[in-house]
Design a protein around this motif. Sequence first.
Motif, short mmCIF file in Angstrom:
data_model
loop_
_atom_site.label_atom_id
_atom_site.label_comp_id
_atom_site.label_asym_id
_atom_site.label_seq_id
_atom_site.Cartn_x
_atom_site.Cartn_y
_atom_site.Cartn_z
N MET A 1 0.85 -1.21 0.00
CA MET A 1 0.00 0.00 0.00
C MET A 1 0.89 1.26 0.00
SD MET A 1 -2.95 1.54 0.29
CE MET A 1 -3.54 3.14 0.82
N GLN A 2 0.65 2.11 -0.99
CA GLN A 2 1.48 3.31 -1.07
C GLN A 2 0.85 4.45 -0.26
OE1 GLN A 2 2.05 3.45 -5.47
NE2 GLN A 2 4.22 3.38 -4.84
N LYS A 3 1.71 5.23 0.37
CA LYS A 3 1.23 6.40 1.12
C LYS A 3 1.87 7.65 0.52
CE LYS A 3 -0.18 5.04 5.80
NZ LYS A 3 -1.57 5.42 5.52
N ALA A 4 1.08 8.72 0.45
CA ALA A 4 1.59 9.93 -0.20
C ALA A 4 1.61 11.12 0.75
CB ALA A 4 0.73 10.26 -1.41
N VAL A 5 2.70 11.86 0.70
CA VAL A 5 2.78 13.12 1.44
C VAL A 5 2.80 14.28 0.45
CG1 VAL A 5 5.32 12.94 1.67
CG2 VAL A 5 4.05 14.46 3.20
N GLY A 6 1.97 15.25 0.71
CA GLY A 6 1.89 16.42 -0.17
C GLY A 6 2.72 17.57 0.37
N ILE A 7 3.34 18.31 -0.51
CA ILE A 7 4.11 19.51 -0.12
C ILE A 7 3.72 20.65 -1.06
CG2 ILE A 7 6.43 20.52 -0.04
CD1 ILE A 7 7.51 17.76 0.75
N ILE A 8 3.43 21.79 -0.48
CA ILE A 8 3.10 22.99 -1.27
C ILE A 8 4.39 23.80 -1.38
CG2 ILE A 8 1.69 25.07 -1.36
CD1 ILE A 8 -0.26 23.39 0.59
N ALA A 9 4.81 24.14 -2.59
CA ALA A 9 6.15 24.71 -2.74
C ALA A 9 6.24 25.71 -3.89
CB ALA A 9 7.14 23.58 -3.00
N GLU A 10 7.34 26.44 -3.89
CA GLU A 10 7.66 27.32 -5.03
C GLU A 10 8.99 26.91 -5.66
OE1 GLU A 10 7.23 31.42 -3.54
OE2 GLU A 10 5.17 31.28 -4.32
N TYR A 11 9.89 26.38 -4.87
CA TYR A 11 11.20 25.91 -5.36
C TYR A 11 11.84 26.95 -6.29
CZ TYR A 11 9.89 21.35 -3.45
OH TYR A 11 9.50 20.32 -2.60
N ASN A 12 12.07 28.10 -5.72
CA ASN A 12 12.45 29.27 -6.52
C ASN A 12 13.85 29.77 -6.19
OD1 ASN A 12 12.16 31.47 -8.26
ND2 ASN A 12 11.21 32.72 -6.71
N PRO A 13 14.91 29.00 -6.45
CA PRO A 13 14.94 27.64 -7.00
C PRO A 13 15.10 26.59 -5.89
CG PRO A 13 17.13 28.57 -7.12
CD PRO A 13 16.27 29.56 -6.38
N PHE A 14 15.13 25.35 -6.32
CA PHE A 14 15.26 24.21 -5.41
C PHE A 14 16.62 24.24 -4.72
CE2 PHE A 14 15.73 19.82 -4.10
CZ PHE A 14 14.43 19.43 -3.81
N HIS A 15 16.65 23.94 -3.40
CA HIS A 15 17.94 23.93 -2.70
C HIS A 15 18.00 22.76 -1.71
CE1 HIS A 15 15.87 25.66 0.70
NE2 HIS A 15 15.57 26.77 0.06
N LYS A 16 19.12 22.68 -1.02
CA LYS A 16 19.34 21.56 -0.10
C LYS A 16 18.28 21.45 0.99
CE LYS A 16 24.35 20.82 -0.28
NZ LYS A 16 25.61 21.12 0.44
N GLY A 17 17.78 22.61 1.45
CA GLY A 17 16.74 22.60 2.49
C GLY A 17 15.46 21.92 1.96
N HIS A 18 15.18 22.14 0.68
CA HIS A 18 14.01 21.49 0.08
C HIS A 18 14.20 19.97 0.02
CE1 HIS A 18 13.55 25.60 -2.04
NE2 HIS A 18 12.64 25.54 -1.08
N GLU A 19 15.42 19.57 -0.36
CA GLU A 19 15.74 18.14 -0.41
C GLU A 19 15.56 17.51 0.98
OE1 GLU A 19 19.90 17.15 -0.61
OE2 GLU A 19 19.54 15.61 -2.13
N TYR A 20 16.08 18.22 1.98
CA TYR A 20 15.96 17.75 3.37
C TYR A 20 14.48 17.62 3.76
CZ TYR A 20 16.22 18.06 8.51
OH TYR A 20 16.07 17.85 9.85
N GLN A 21 13.67 18.61 3.38
CA GLN A 21 12.25 18.56 3.75
C GLN A 21 11.56 17.33 3.13
OE1 GLN A 21 9.57 21.52 2.20
NE2 GLN A 21 7.96 21.01 3.66
N ILE A 22 11.85 17.05 1.86
CA ILE A 22 11.22 15.90 1.19
C ILE A 22 11.65 14.59 1.89
CG2 ILE A 22 11.03 14.59 -0.97
CD1 ILE A 22 11.38 17.22 -2.50
N GLN A 23 12.95 14.47 2.16
CA GLN A 23 13.45 13.27 2.85
C GLN A 23 12.76 13.10 4.21
OE1 GLN A 23 17.57 14.24 3.14
NE2 GLN A 23 18.15 13.26 1.18
#
Lengths: 414, 414
Positions: A1-23
């Motif tokens: 069973m797959q579970k999904a987490v949603g994130i609302i973002a702008e990624y303007n631009p994408f950075h390490k903090g964004h990567e950390y948040q997804i992980q």
Amino acid sequence: MQKAVGIIAEYNPFHKGHEYQIQQAKEQTGANIAIILMSGDFVQRGTPAIFAKHQRTAMALLGGADIVFELPSFYACGSAEYFSSGAVSVFNALNSIDFLCFGSESGEIDTCRFLGKLLADEPKLYKEKLRSFLKQGLSFPAARKSALAEYLKEKDIPFSEDFLDTPNNILGIEYCKSLAAQNSSIAPVTIKRIGSSYHETSLSSEYPSASAIRRELIAAWNTQKFLSDTLKNAQPPAVKDYLCALLENETFLIEDDFSLLLKYELMKNTPESLCAFSDMSPDLARRIYHHLNTFETFTQFAEQLKTKELTYTRICRALLHVLLNIPSDLPAISPAYVRLLGFKKESSSFLRILQKNSDIPIITKAADYKKLLPKEVHSLFEKDLFASNLYETVKCNKKSTAFTNDLQKPPIIL
Amino acid sequence: MQKAVGIIAEYNPFHKGHEYQIQQAKEQTGANIAIILMSGDFVQRGTPAIFAKHQRTAMALLGGADIVFELPSFYACGSAEYFSSGAVSVFNALNSIDFLCFGSESGEIDTCRFLGKLLADEPKLYKEKLRSFLKQGLSFPAARKSALAEYLKEKDIPFSEDFLDTPNNILGIEYCKSLAAQNSSIAPVTIKRIGSSYHETSLSSEYPSASAIRRELIAAWNTQKFLSDTLKNAQPPAVKDYLCALLENETFLIEDDFSLLLKYELMKNTPESLCAFSDMSPDLARRIYHHLNTFETFTQFAEQLKTKELTYTRICRALLHVLLNIPSDLPAISPAYVRLLGFKKESSSFLRILQKNSDIPIITKAADYKKLLPKEVHSLFEKDLFASNLYETVKCNKKSTAFTNDLQKPPIIL
């Protein structure tokens, strides 16, 4: 069973903090799919994004995102409240998202939920206090903060006023408020932000902010510094490599690339006709009209229009709505579609689940929008197309390259 | 007793042929005042003028003109018929102009008057023939030419068809037609054009054309050639010196400086809404809409839209009306004002006569227009202001100089 987490973002631009948040979002919720709802070519602070939405999608996928959708421009360029309720509605309508994860300075989900619920319920005493602070001339954020503090004090609920002083906490409360107001089954989760704060301009910290990256990138571009060195501390390696390769043939856009268009559009209006645009007040419309002769650039003009009551961001947002031709009387309906910007190949099975469960059409081929959407929604989708085509037009003009209509742009598949 | 000869002009830019026409107009009529009614910042072929109206006014005064008025943009950018009838109405309304002088290839005033009168009267037989040629799919100029030729043949009036093959003869007939239609007391006079024809591109002849000068000027600018040498054969010395000094701090404008603005404005429209602009046909509107993705520049796009029926100039004029926001349903009233752009000090007594006799307000201080004009005419004058402010905005953007509103620009006094 797959579970999904949603994130609302702008990624303007994408950075390490964004990567950390997804992980972290995946780890803390046990989700195996991260679904991003990302602003298109214009962002909430009332400016163009530094890179186009399909490019920012590619970076997000390289940085750990699994599926990227576009937040309709109607919401993406709106006030925090509008932005948040629109984005939450889209996630709700998808009917397959288990968690909504957002970064916050505090990392305290219980406080966010409690305050979000309170603001959604709007108890009578709180409303009276809010009204009285607004009457005293306070801006809405300041009045809300004071009303909340007084209300909680009278109800004997412990609360630190500092909590409402940081932008990500405030946005987190907005998300929780929207979830509560919409009776959503999506569970909110927050990740404590690490590294630089939102307005931090240095790239030397471990997790530089998006605005620091933008600033550094523009400076590096102007001085022809080697971008790769500049970005290697700021972005995950794959994202950095993509961006450096991109910039060999492409350029980025800033507010001032739209200066001439903005002045032209403002010149065509009167104070009265300006008021038909979203986020425009009669007072701001009059200021625009009276200061127009001293217009030099988008940013210089917005700076000049600032007053105690009118913040820079609020002004940019109103100017952007003029430029994007977004009137205040667009039908304020719930989201009626969501456009797929990109996905990882291994997420295609989950994409099919989304397509099956969703209450709203998922648009994968933009050119099909007339077939997929009811007629009364066409004009909303056309606002997204117009915004992206304008962005592309200005970029093509800056770089003297050929134009591609947003209708012809397929999702990015990684 | 002072006598005045009127000249309708664009001076885009002023050259030796224009100087010759002013001299001859005075000599042949015995007039001692040459009054110019000049297009503002945009001209009849649907493009920006190469220099701003106040700069072209200075050149005209240096080249022999005594008083320069602005032909309202409403007429200046219209079709030949509209341009001519508007300009003649302004001269009529001034009530102090004795002659109207125009250049022509033929130099035959009697033929111009005869044909102008005939076109103003529109005899039944001629009208039938015109209608039938239009039905056969001929363009209006071609149908008119054939109808006239057949009509005159049947009436046994000798006429050379070549007469209608040259642009200045045709315009001359239009002026005579307008004078006849308006029962004007102004006497038409024509000066045979000397030197290069309208479309001639060389600067080597004794009287180079305005388009040859524009072309040479742009080329010289791009290759940083010494402009003074380029222009000394083309312009009267005082005009040339003024222009060379001007270009040390200023720049000129061409169609393609408006490319981004034009594309933006076209993107905002649908084929239906485009039809609300002056000179736009449903067919042209559809072509614009379907070709928009391949838009690169103003000139490239106009070239691309050309068909057998739609001439390049016709297309430029429609595009310009979109850019200048000139709708097809502007009240088609007779001229309600004329704006003074400049005069020679020694003509100020005649200017006072004009001000006394004129049926319409002569606007010397633009900022007073609301006091001087009836309310229903404000929007017409504001179209002139908009056009000039747009021109100035694009120039300031090109040169990064400060903007001055057209309302603040006083007449040039020499």
